[in-house]
Design an enzyme around this catalytic site. Structure first.
Site, PDB file in Angstrom:
ATOM      1  N   LYS A 204       0.848  -1.187   0.000  1.00  0.00           N
ATOM      2  CA  LYS A 204       0.000   0.000   0.000  1.00  0.00           C
ATOM      3  C   LYS A 204       0.885   1.238   0.000  1.00  0.00           C
ATOM      4  O   LYS A 204       1.684   1.446   0.917  1.00  0.00           O
ATOM      5  CB  LYS A 204      -0.898  -0.009   1.235  1.00  0.00           C
ATOM      6  CG  LYS A 204      -1.853   1.183   1.309  1.00  0.00           C
ATOM      7  CD  LYS A 204      -2.733   1.077   2.535  1.00  0.00           C
ATOM      8  CE  LYS A 204      -3.673   2.257   2.672  1.00  0.00           C
ATOM      9  NZ  LYS A 204      -4.483   2.163   3.892  1.00  0.00           N
ATOM     10  N   LYS A 257      -2.343  -1.535  -3.646  1.00  0.00           N
ATOM     11  CA  LYS A 257      -3.189  -0.342  -3.592  1.00  0.00           C
ATOM     12  C   LYS A 257      -2.323   0.896  -3.709  1.00  0.00           C
ATOM     13  O   LYS A 257      -1.325   0.986  -2.987  1.00  0.00           O
ATOM     14  CB  LYS A 257      -3.949  -0.335  -2.265  1.00  0.00           C
ATOM     15  CG  LYS A 257      -4.874   0.867  -2.068  1.00  0.00           C
ATOM     16  CD  LYS A 257      -5.580   0.792  -0.734  1.00  0.00           C
ATOM     17  CE  LYS A 257      -6.501   1.988  -0.561  1.00  0.00           C
ATOM     18  NZ  LYS A 257      -7.207   2.014   0.703  1.00  0.00           N
TER      19      LYS A 257
HETATM   20 ZN   LIG Z   1      -5.652   3.591   8.183  1.00  0.00          ZN
END
Ligand SMILES: [Zn+2]
Length: 333
Positions: A204, A257
Site C-alpha cells: 500500500k 493499492k
Molecule cells: Zn488507516
C-alpha cells in the site's frame, strides 16, 4: 494488390483476428466479470441515513438498513463480495482508537446483519485499521514522534477479532505496520477463528489518489502524513519484500493499492507469489474518471472497462472498485 508485393514476414496478418466483434471476442485474452469485483461500502453507525460523498459521485456513506438494501440489489447484479469501512459514533475517537474493536460498532453490527440476511451467498470483508477511530487520524497509536508500530499491533488484532466474532469472512488489515499479519493471525487462531481469511494490504503506497476516500472515511491525519508507514511510490523491489513477508506471516491473499498508477507493481507481485492477488481501484482513480466524464471529456463506460481490464491484465485476480455497480448495471464490461 498483387501478392508478390507483400513483404510481411511469412503470411502473418494479425488484423485477421480483429476483423469482427465475434472473432475479437473469441480470441480476447482478458475478462472482467462480476465474480472478480468487490464493492466497498462506508457504514454509518446510524440505522438509516445516506450521506453522499461530494468528491465521489454515486457513492454515499450509508446506515445499516440502507446498506442491506444496497447489497441486496448488488447481489442481483452478481456482486458477491463487499468490503466494509466504518465510523465510530460521534465522540468515539480516542488516541488509541479503541472504538475500532467495539462489538456494537457500525462495522461489527453491519457484518452481523449482512451474514444473517445473506449467509454464504455474500463474502463479507472488513477493512481493519485504526485511522477512522483515532482522534489524530493516524493508522496506529502515536509514540514519541511517530506511529508506534509494536504498540499498534494489539489494538489492530482486537479490531480484527471483533470483526471475526461478528461473522466476517475476510479481515483485511490496511495499516502497513510491520508484523501485523502475524499478530492478527495469532489472535484469530487462538480465539477459534482459524477459518477467517486474512487479506493483507501488503503493498500500500502513500498515495495522493486517496484524497476523496479521506472525505468518505473521515480519516485525514490531523498532522503529518503516512509516509513513515505506507510505501514510497518510487519503489517496486520493496513491494516484493512486503508481499513476501506478509505471505510468510500467514496472509491468505495479498493486495496492491492503488491500482492504475501501479500496474507494474501488480504484475511484479503477481509473478512473485501464487497467492490470490487483489488490487484496489481507489477513490481518486474513480473520481478522476467521474469528473472527466461529467465534463464530457471521457466516455465513462469505455474508460471504466479499459481501466478494469488493465488491472486484470496486469495480474489482479480481484478488483475492489467503486465502479462495480454501475459497470455491471450498464453492461460496460
Ligand atoms: Zn488507516
Amino acid at each position: 494488390m498483387a501478392s508478390s508485393k507483400i513483404t510481411l514476414p511469412g503470411r502473418a496478418r494479425p488484423r485477421r483476428l480483429r476483423r469482427t466483434q465475434t472473432i475479437r471476442d473469441l480470441v480476447g485474452e482478458t475478462e472482467v466479470t462480476a465474480r472478480e469485483l468487490v464493492m466497498p461500502h462506508f457504514v454509518l453507525p446510524s440505522a438509516s441515513g445516506t450521506e453522499p460523498i461530494p468528491s465521489m459521485p454515486g457513492i454515499a456513506q450509508v446506515g445499516i438498513e440502507n446498506l442491506l438494501r444496497e447489497v441486496e440489489r448488488d447481489l442481483e447484479l452478481g456482486i458477491r463480495a463487499v468490503l466494509l469501512f466504518g465510523h465510530p459514533d460521534i465522540g468515539g475517537k480516542t488516541p488509541d482508537g479503541t472504538a475500532a474493536a467495539a462489538a456494537d460498532g457500525a462495522v461489527q453490527r453491519a457484518v452481523g446483519r449482512l451474514k444473517g440476511d445473506f449467509g454464504d451467498a455474500l463474502v463479507v470483508m472488513t477493512d481493519v485499521c485504526l485511522c477512522a477511530y483515532t482522534d489524530h487520524g493516524h493508522c496506529g497509536v502515536l509514540g514519541e514522534d511517530d506511529v508506534d508500530n509494536d504498540a499498534t499491533l494489539a489494538p489492530l488484532a482486537a479490531a480484527a477479532l471483533s470483526h471475526a466474532r461478528a461473522g466476517a469472512d475476510v479481515v483485511a488489515p490496511s495499516d502497513m505496520m510491520d508484523g501485523r499479519v502475524a499478530a492478527i493471525r495469532d489472535a484469530l487462531d487462538s480465539q477459534g477463528f482459524a477459518d477467517v481469511v486474512l487479506l493483507s494490504y501488503a503493498v500500500k503506497y502513500a498515495s495522493a489518489y486517496y484524497g476523496p476516500f479521506r472525505d468518505a472515511a473521515d480519516s485525514t491525519p490531523a498532522s503529518g502524513d503516512r509516509k513513515s508507514y505506507q510505501m514510497d511510490c518510487r519503489n517496486v523491489r520493496e513491494a516484493l519484500r512486503e508481499a513476501r513477508l506478509d505471505e510468510q506471516e500467514g496472509a491468505d491473499m495479498l493486495m496492491v493499492k492503488p491500482a492504475l498508477a501501479y500496474l507494474d507493481v501488480i504484475r511484479a507481485v503477481r509473478e512473485s507469489t501464487v497467492l490470490p492477488l487483489a488490487a484496489y481501484n481507489v477513490s481518486g482513480e474513480y473520481s478522476a474518471v467521474k469528473a472527466a466524464a461529467a465534463n464530457g471529456w471521457l466516455d465513462e463506460p469505455a474508460v471504466v472497462r479499459e481501466n478494469l481490464l488493465a488491472i486484470r491484465r496486469a495480474g489482479a485476480d480481484q478488483i475492489i472498485t467503486y465502479h462495480a455497480r454501475e459497470a455491471l448495471r450498464g453492461r460496460w464490461l
